[in-house]
Write an enzyme that holds these catalytic residues in place. Sequence first.
Site, PDB file in Angstrom:
ATOM      1  N   GLU A 276      -5.323 -18.752  -0.388  1.00  0.00           N
ATOM      2  CA  GLU A 276      -4.420 -17.781  -1.023  1.00  0.00           C
ATOM      3  C   GLU A 276      -3.506 -17.209   0.041  1.00  0.00           C
ATOM      4  O   GLU A 276      -3.971 -16.631   1.020  1.00  0.00           O
ATOM      5  CB  GLU A 276      -5.221 -16.601  -1.601  1.00  0.00           C
ATOM      6  CG  GLU A 276      -5.785 -16.838  -2.966  1.00  0.00           C
ATOM      7  CD  GLU A 276      -6.460 -15.578  -3.494  1.00  0.00           C
ATOM      8  OE1 GLU A 276      -6.052 -14.455  -3.121  1.00  0.00           O
ATOM      9  OE2 GLU A 276      -7.414 -15.745  -4.252  1.00  0.00           O
TER      10      GLU A 276
ATOM     11  N   ASP B  55      -4.570  -3.082  -3.859  1.00  0.00           N
ATOM     12  CA  ASP B  55      -5.133  -3.398  -2.548  1.00  0.00           C
ATOM     13  C   ASP B  55      -5.672  -2.177  -1.836  1.00  0.00           C
ATOM     14  O   ASP B  55      -5.146  -1.082  -1.959  1.00  0.00           O
ATOM     15  CB  ASP B  55      -4.063  -4.061  -1.668  1.00  0.00           C
ATOM     16  CG  ASP B  55      -3.800  -5.485  -2.109  1.00  0.00           C
ATOM     17  OD1 ASP B  55      -4.784  -6.208  -2.370  1.00  0.00           O
ATOM     18  OD2 ASP B  55      -2.628  -5.866  -2.220  1.00  0.00           O
TER      19      ASP B  55
END
Lengths: 392, 259
Positions: free
Chosen positions: B51, B62
């Site tokens: 990724e 995040d």
Amino acid sequence: MQKGYFGKFGGMFVPELLMPPLLEIEQAMNTIVPSQAFQAEFQSVLEDYVGRPSALYRCPNLSNKLGFNLWLKREDLNHTGAHKINNALGQGLLCKHMGKSVLLAETGAGMHGVATATAAAMLGLECVVYMGATDVVRQSHNVRRMGLLGATVVPIDSGTQTLKDAINAALRRWIADQRTTHYCFGTAAGPHPFPQLVREFQAVISREAKAQFMRKIGRLPDYVVACVGGGSNAIGAFHEFVPHTEVKLVGVEAAGTGEPGCDNSAPLNLGTPGVLHGAMSMLLQTPEGQIMPSHSIAPGLDYPGVGPEHAGLQDSGRAAYGTINDGQALNAFHTLCRTEGIIPALESSHAVAWVLENAGSIPKDSHVMVCLSGRGDKDIGIIEEYEKKGKA
Amino acid sequence: MAMSILTERIQAANASGRKAVIPYLPAGFPDGARFWDEIAALDSGGADVIEIGVPFSDPVADGPVVEKASLDCLTRGVNLAWILSELQKRKGGFKAGIVLMGYYNPFLQYGLEKLGRDCAAAGVAGLIIPDLPIEEMGPIRAALEGTGVELVCLIGLNTPKERLAMYAEAARGFVYFVSVLGTTGVRESLPQEVLAKLGEVRPLFKVPVALGFGISRPEQVAPFGDLIDAVVIGSALIKMIDAGGDAAKFMGGWLSGGK
């Protein structure tokens, strides 16, 4: 129309983990909020605690000078000093009805933080407020108020350390604590159903104003003018007038220092469509889609996005959006102080300034309503500093 | 329909008796040149899918480690066009399936049709967009149609059964199960309820199930047995590189211990 959209703007662009709590709020908005029991309780706190209806005041001195009737919808007279309390109490009550115990909020100027802390204290809820570190410094008076009201203020030192970063942090906290916590979003932006929910609680402004105009002058105003950051006071001031197309709706964005290319808070005028904080709306962004820093002398307008309903109203042509720079806002601030004895918030001063700057194009004997969204005590430090710099 | 390269890589790892390993690195971390060396090292070290994070200024899903790394990359001028052009130069050079993970707005501004074409031309096999729930997937799914680029769905502990069913229908490549109610970042242990939820998820999905968020050590994966097919590791890799380690060392730990 797709759920949660205003034309092509709106939607729910959030991590899947936030969809269940958002759908829970949507369900509550559609079932609890319209119920007679909720409405009775909400109307009662608005009347007895907030002090509504707020006055609709015709400024005699400025009206004489301008040649048309300038009316102020006095949201600054509400408990806690701004329109923010309408939404905070609405969502606080909803939080209780949903069986949650914590009110989470983000704040820029601090007024939504103070309002949420107030609602939480009054309703017996815990309160956590996220605030950009820059705003903590420039709005220290409101930080102290939140502390006195029992709220925990969490300074955010990432990114630009302003409202947008406070929203990011609050969304992260909400992902983790959604079972006990209601996120009391402070403006008519964010993912569906917040733009609709906040509008519902702020529409009290235009419902009252409409009735007050009918009583006082027997007709609706010609203009309704309000400042737009995220846009909650403006959408509240506009809502009841939207179907009445003879009423001109004007939103006023912050042009920052006013030089071409300066940092500003005018996404409707200077931005492009994009997705931030859960909604498709107009944004200040780079061509690559990174969010740009915003600026306004008024911390409550200092936001790179705007509520999606405003983007929809602009797109359809139903509302027009102008800009006012820091200096023009400050000039209007002093004008209102000295001619009417009212100290307005710097945010609201942008709306007053639009009227003063555009007075020449407003027909004589018109009735112009400005939503005076808050009072200016909180801004005295900013103004002193700004004027000191100007003289230096 | 041809099998997605992502499904294929994960199933190949499973056939050799281990969970597939999916490392995550934000593009341009720790710097523009070394990033591609680390990606090459992850690939030659046995990563099954890689990724690549597309940095965004406001990454709400995040935690602090990924956020800081992403913001640092932005200050170095990383953008989607650079990532895609660098990948195009290296097309065919990776054994692993390449996935871009990023927030919706940079993809949207790039132009969804152009994104589909350029991703296919650069050998990108899939996109993971954490702020795009199924309600908003229509435009990008239409743009990716026929390009061979899959849209990977995310689900979590609190996704109710009826939404799981919707995602099971839409899922392509693999489905990304977020292990915690929280943001990305290393955690000492995963909540017990993950096992129960995976038990509900597993039978619904035809595509492999990858577990991500909060995973730092191979031994955390063992209790999940056949309920998962792959693990995604981000913050732990970033921290290792920050502390002077590298991708080769990281992969070594996972391939020996991640069975």
